[in-house]
Design an enzyme around this catalytic site. Structure first.
Site, mmCIF file in Angstrom:
data_model
loop_
_atom_site.group_PDB
_atom_site.id
_atom_site.type_symbol
_atom_site.label_atom_id
_atom_site.label_comp_id
_atom_site.label_asym_id
_atom_site.label_seq_id
_atom_site.Cartn_x
_atom_site.Cartn_y
_atom_site.Cartn_z
ATOM 1 N N LEU A 191 0.800 -1.222 0.000
ATOM 2 C CA LEU A 191 0.000 0.000 0.000
ATOM 3 C C LEU A 191 0.836 1.277 0.000
ATOM 4 C CD1 LEU A 191 -2.813 -1.234 2.404
ATOM 5 C CD2 LEU A 191 -2.812 -1.205 -0.093
ATOM 6 N N HIS B 220 2.767 4.389 -1.600
ATOM 7 C CA HIS B 220 2.632 5.206 -2.804
ATOM 8 C C HIS B 220 3.973 5.277 -3.540
ATOM 9 C CE1 HIS B 220 -0.725 6.715 -0.348
ATOM 10 N NE2 HIS B 220 -1.288 7.038 -1.494
ATOM 11 N N MET C 250 9.128 4.461 4.885
ATOM 12 C CA MET C 250 9.269 3.075 4.437
ATOM 13 C C MET C 250 10.426 2.928 3.459
ATOM 14 S SD MET C 250 7.171 1.712 6.365
ATOM 15 C CE MET C 250 7.631 0.090 5.831
ATOM 16 N N GLU C 251 10.627 3.914 2.615
ATOM 17 C CA GLU C 251 11.749 3.864 1.673
ATOM 18 C C GLU C 251 13.083 3.822 2.420
ATOM 19 O OE1 GLU C 251 8.245 5.123 -0.617
ATOM 20 O OE2 GLU C 251 8.997 5.612 1.364
ATOM 21 N N ASP D 38 25.087 -10.974 2.362
ATOM 22 C CA ASP D 38 25.314 -11.763 1.152
ATOM 23 C C ASP D 38 26.760 -11.683 0.681
ATOM 24 O OD1 ASP D 38 24.421 -13.374 -1.141
ATOM 25 O OD2 ASP D 38 24.856 -11.544 -2.273
#
Length: 156
Positions: free
Chosen positions: A73, A75, A111-112, A126
């Protein structure tokens, strides 16, 4: 009230149409703990896969730009700046990853910033897993945000 659900309890993307466009910034941090030898190898550029911090920085930048494809959700936002810094701490055998994301938009970039920090951390793992499978990724959190209706947040 949870803004990502409508009155029937169905998931929805929040309508930000009426919100003003403002400058927004978010800073997130995370930690990758590792063996002292692993950190020394990173700092001395002895990891055979390449420059760990440069590859992790690119992964984090790419991840921030992909956030709306990863979190249902969110944007899509016109990200104007992404900075990812690595702070080695030899005393505690860890690396702090700090991500700053900026935009001028109708919603924030928290969130980014957290997605970028998460993916940069996973990339460190990794790149180094051949020499240290015991690394621990943790403490990913928002430490600062500014802009928008809710104003400034500073983690204390």
């Amino acid at each position: 009230m949870f803004t990502h659900f409508d009155e029937k309890g169905q998931a929805r993307m929040v309508d930000v149409t009426g919100k003003p466009v403002t400058e927004r910034i978010a800073i997130a941090e995370g930690i990758v703990k590792m063996k002292p030898e692993t950190l020394k190898m990173i700092l001395n550029k002895k990891i055979v896969k390449g420059d760990v911090f440069q590859v992790a920085r690119l992964a984090g930048i790419m991840a921030a730009k992909m956030t709306p494809h990863l979190i249902p959700l969110c944007h899509p936002l016109p990200i104007t700046s992404i900075e990812i810094d690595f702070e080695p701490d030899e005393d505690n055998s860890q690396v702090k990853i700090k991500t700053t994301v900026k935009t001028t938009a109708q919603t924030g970039v928290e969130m980014e910033a957290m997605v970028a920090t998460s993916l940069a951390s996973l990339t460190v793992y990794d790149m180094c897993k051949a020499v240290d499978k015991e690394m621990i990724i943790g403490d990913i959190k928002l430490v600062y945000k500014a802009g928008g209706k809710s104003g400034e947040f500073v983690r204390t």
